[in-house]
Each structure stands twice: as C-alpha cells, then as structure tokens.
Design a protein around this motif. Structure first.
Motif, PDB file in Angstrom:
ATOM      1  N   GLY A   3       0.789  -1.219   0.000  1.00 49.55           N
ATOM      2  CA  GLY A   3       0.000   0.000   0.000  1.00 49.55           C
ATOM      3  C   GLY A   3       0.821   1.269   0.000  1.00 49.55           C
ATOM      4  N   HIS A   4       2.035   1.236   0.581  1.00 50.24           N
ATOM      5  CA  HIS A   4       2.839   2.445   0.721  1.00 50.24           C
ATOM      6  C   HIS A   4       4.308   2.101   0.512  1.00 50.24           C
ATOM      7  N   SER A   5       5.070   3.127   0.196  1.00 47.30           N
ATOM      8  CA  SER A   5       6.511   2.951   0.011  1.00 47.30           C
ATOM      9  C   SER A   5       7.254   3.033   1.337  1.00 47.30           C
ATOM     10  N   ASN A  11       3.566   9.997   3.376  1.00 45.17           N
ATOM     11  CA  ASN A  11       2.651  11.151   3.358  1.00 45.17           C
ATOM     12  C   ASN A  11       1.533  10.984   2.334  1.00 45.17           C
ATOM     13  N   VAL A  12       1.124   9.740   2.149  1.00 49.76           N
ATOM     14  CA  VAL A  12       0.021   9.412   1.240  1.00 49.76           C
ATOM     15  C   VAL A  12      -1.058   8.696   2.049  1.00 49.76           C
ATOM     16  N   HIS A  13      -2.325   9.011   1.719  1.00 46.84           N
ATOM     17  CA  HIS A  13      -3.470   8.358   2.361  1.00 46.84           C
ATOM     18  C   HIS A  13      -4.237   7.613   1.272  1.00 46.84           C
ATOM     19  N   ASN A  14      -4.289   6.290   1.386  1.00 47.97           N
ATOM     20  CA  ASN A  14      -4.943   5.451   0.385  1.00 47.97           C
ATOM     21  C   ASN A  14      -6.259   4.908   0.910  1.00 47.97           C
ATOM     22  N   VAL A  15      -7.264   4.894   0.031  1.00 48.81           N
ATOM     23  CA  VAL A  15      -8.559   4.295   0.350  1.00 48.81           C
ATOM     24  C   VAL A  15      -8.689   3.022  -0.479  1.00 48.81           C
TER      25      VAL A  15
END
Length: 509
Positions: free
Chosen positions: A391-393, A415-419
């Motif tokens: 989901g994130h790096s 600093n990313v928000h994933n849905v």
C-alpha cells in the motif's frame, strides 16, 4: 687497655729488645775483636773478609727483622679486620636471635590461632551435621507435601475439567445466540444506510447524521503533559477519551471542554485506544507491553492483559461483540483476547512490525498495517494470511475502517493516504497534500461517520480534510502549532478532534 694497644706495645718491646741485643753483641764482641786484631794483623785480610761476611749476615738479620716487622704490621691489620668482621657477625647474630625470638612468638601465636580455628571448624562440622539432618527431615516433609499437592492438583484438575465442560456447554449456547445476533445485525446494518444517514438500533445510542465539514475550533484543551498520542470518541457520543505519556486516560465532555473523569491504573505511554460497542469497556494499548481494560462507569481497571513481549501499539474491538479484542505489538505478533476470560485465545506471527490494526465488520478478519508498507488481511481464528497488498513505500501508521465496512483507509510515512475497497483490496482513492507530513509511526487518520471525508494531521500542526469522492482538500484547520499525532471523528457527525505532541486537543465543528 685494648688488644690493639697491647699488640703495638708488644711490637715496640720486641724492637727495643732487638736493639739492646744488638748493642750487647757489639759490646761483647768489641774487646775480642780488638784483642785478636793485634796479633793477627797479618791475617787482616782474612779477618776482614770474615768481618765483611759477619756484617753482611748482620745486615741480613736487620732485613729479616724489617720483614718480620712488616709481617707483624700486616698481621696486626688483618687482626683488626678480623676483629671488625667478628663484631659485624656478632651484631648479625644478635639481629638473627631477635628475629628468631619474634618468629618463635609468631609461631606460638599462629599455633594458638590454629587451635582456635580448629575448635571453630569442629563446631561448624557439628552444626553442619545438624543442618544436614534438618535438611533431610525437611526434604522428607517436602516430598510428602509434594505428593499431597499432586493429589490435590489432580483433584483440582478433575474439578476444572468438569467446570470446563459446563463452561463449554454455556459458550456453545452463547456462540449460537451470538451468531443469530450477528446475522440480525448485518441485516439491520444493510437497511440502516440510506442517503448518507446511518442509524443503529443499539441500547443507549443516537442516530448518525450526515457529517459536517469542520472549520472552526470549538475548544482547545490541554489534556496531557508531554504529548497526547491517542484519542477516541464513545460510540454515538461527544464524549472523548485521550491517552498520553505515563499518565491516566482522561474522559472529556467536548460540549464544554471539561474533564469528566480520569481512568488510572495504566503504565507507560498510551499508543492506542478502543472501546466496546456498548461503551462499557475501554481498552488501552501501552508501551509497557500490556493492555489495560477499564470499566468506564466505575473508572476501575477490569483486566490487565499480559502476553506481549514488546510495546503494544494498536488495539481494536469487535463491532458486534464486547468480548473479543485484537492487539498488535512490536514483538511481531497479533493477539486475540477474550475479555470475559481475560486471556489470549490466539496469536498470529508475522515478519514486519505492525503499527495499526482494524477488525472487519463481522469480526472474523483483521486488517494490519506494517513497517514494510504492506497492508495484510488475516483470518483471526486460524491465523492464516488471507491477502497482502503493497500500500505504501514507507511504514503504514494508521488503518481505519469505514462505517459500512466497504472501505479501509491507510496512512503512511510516505505522506500518502490510500482508500482501499475491502472486497478486492484495490485502491479506489489516493489523498495527499503538499504540506501534509505525518509526524510519527503511529500518526492516526480517520474517516467521517458518513464515509465521505478523511481527516489527517500534519507535522506542522495543521489538520487537512479531504473529500473521498472528489479526492481534494475541502478544509484546512490551523490552530495547533506542534505536530498532530492523531485525529478522531465523533460517530454523530461532529465534532472532529485532533491531538498534538504538546498534549493539546482541539475540537472542530
């Protein structure tokens, strides 16, 4: 008179005697020589030769006398040296005699000490024999008590097995009733979401209304010293719980900003909070490797759940049952707890530390966010990994489930928000802002009760609110100056609360 003076006097006497003898011999031989010289002038040459020989002999006598005198002087000097050496040896003998006397005294003292220690050793040997006899007696008693204890344990275990059988029967009946309640709950939940208005028919709860976009700070509360790391609203209420560093969990009325009560009894920093759906039990994840469970009404600790070997950083409760709790810790385990029994019923192992967890609507699966940036889905009963997605790096710091259970929000140190769509684990929305930077590995974001908005704090003290459907920022809240650690949205649509590193909590409407 000393011996040396006597020797010198003897030498002088000997010299005088030799001179006197020489003079006497000259006087005695003089007339004879003069008498004989007259008739024997003719034989002068012969007598002259004899005289010369005698003079030579006399000179040899003088020389012998001189040698004897020198030898005597040497012997006197040697005598003096021998005398000095003798005196030194006499002094050395005196010193040795003193040392010998002291050594004899020391030997006598050591003999006395040896006798005393020998007596002490004999006494200790006697006492040791007595202690050994006592030990043997106590060992026999212990063995007898152990056999009695074993018999009692066998009886106790038999009783426990009987109790367990009765409890299993009761649990089976309870699980059957719970399954029926879950089936009814899922049916009711499907009927409750209509045009953004969600209602639940639980005891003591209000209706959920459409969430409002927050824009104004209602209260700024100094909740904790040293930072506030976790906040949580009661179900369908404006009552807010806050957890900080090495202090109690506090309960606040967000209408007035006043403190209702403090829940004491925890140790370490509070890293996450969860509350049962009936609002009766509050659970706190602590850096002391434990979870603390309070009775909200009385404010007393009901359970201290032990079993993790490192700090517990995340906790969640089943949406339908007030019995099952799931927790994650930095010992790389997820544990399932039974609050009625007060102990762990299952443990899931994994390879990357988990920062956040969330139970599904049915309470059978767990979403976990890890330091490696992956989102994982587990079967909590079997411990089997059902699915995994990158989901994130960077590390995931927060995992939040939407109220209808169809979306899950993850926030990461990138600093990313994933849905994500919980059914397919595919990303259905990505939210970011140029100034939004997460402050820690446990920075918590949240979804609004109507599943329309996402709120997340930043390291510069601002709170950003996004519209999920539009994917854009709809509000930027600026009141706090230190990094925001967590956000929480009231289940009745407002207010939104944010907590920072200085221990301040702001409520937004």
């Amino acid at each position: 008179m000393s011996q040396e003076e006597k020797a010198m006097e003897a030498i002088k006497d000997a010299l005088r005697a030799l001179r006197k003898r020489h003079l006497l011999e000259e006087g005695a031989h003089g007339p004879a020589i003069s008498a004989l010289s007259k008739p024997m002038i003719s034989q002068g040459s012969e007598w002259k030769e004899k005289t010369e020989k005698l003079e030579i002999e006399l000179q040899q006598c003088y020389k012998a006398q001189s040698r004897l005198s020198d030898q005597l002087v040497i012997e006197v000097a040697e005598s003096r040296t021998s005398k000095a050496s003798l005196q030194d040896k006499e002094l050395l003998i005196n010193d040795l005699e003193k040392d010998l006397s002291q050594t004899r005294e020391e030997c006598t003292r050591l003999q006395e000490e040896l006798e005393e220690k020998t007596k002490t050793l004999d006494l200790l040997i006697t006492e040791n024999k007595e202690v050994r006899s006592q030990l043997e007696e106590m060992t026999n008693r212990a063995q007898k008590a152990e056999s009695e204890n074993k018999m009692l344990i066998d009886r106790w275990m038999l009783q426990k097995m009987q109790d367990a059988e009765r409890l299993n029967e009761a649990n089976a009946l309870y699980e059957e009733m719970l399954a029926k309640l879950k089936a009814n709950g899922l049916e009711n939940l499907a009927r409750q979401q209509v045009d953004g208005i969600v209602r639940r028919n639980e005891d003591g709860t209000d209706h959920f209304v459409e969430s409002t976009i927050p824009s104004t700070c209602g209260h700024r509360i100094h909740a904790h010293e040293g930072g506030c790391g976790s906040i949580l609203f009661q179900y369908n209420s404006r009552t807010l719980f806050t957890g900080g560093q090495a202090g109690p969990v506090k309960m606040w009325d967000t209408n007035s900003g006043s403190l209702i009560k403090s829940l004491n009894g925890s140790l370490g920093n509070i890293l996450d909070l969860a509350i049962t759906h009936d609002n009766k039990s509050l659970i706190a994840a602590s850096s002391s490797n434990n979870l603390f469970v309070w009775d909200v009404n009385s404010g007393r600790v009901r359970h201290t759940l032990t079993g993790h070997t490192d700090k517990v950083c995340a906790v969640d409760v089943s949406k339908f049952s007030s019995r099952h709790v799931v927790s994650a810790a930095y010992d790389r385990t997820i544990k399932l707890w039974d609050l009625q029994k007060g102990y762990c019923t299952n443990t899931v192992l994994f390879t990357s530390n988990c920062n956040a967890i969330c139970l599904s609507i049915d309470g059978l699966t767990v979403f976990s966010g890890h330091m490696d940036g992956n989102l994982r889905l587990w079967d909590i009963q079997t411990g089997k990994l059902l699915s995994e997605v990158a989901g994130h790096s960077s590390a995931i710091t927060s995992v939040s489930l939407s109220r209808n259970g169809n979306m899950i929000l993850t926030s990461g140190r990138d600093n990313v928000h994933n849905v994500f769509d919980t059914r397919t684990l595919e990303i259905c929305g990505t939210l970011r802002a140029s100034g939004n930077r997460l402050a820690s590995n446990w920075s918590r974001s949240c979804i609004s009760p109507d599943d329309e908005y996402v709120a997340a704090g930043s390291a510069d003290g601002t709170v950003h609110v996004w519209s999920i459907s539009k994917g854009s920022i709809v509000s930027t809240l600026k009141e706090q100056t230190s990094p925001i650690l967590c956000c929480s949205w009231s289940g009745i649509g407002k207010p939104l609360a944010s907590a920072d590193k200085n221990g301040y909590v702001c409520t937004w409407t």
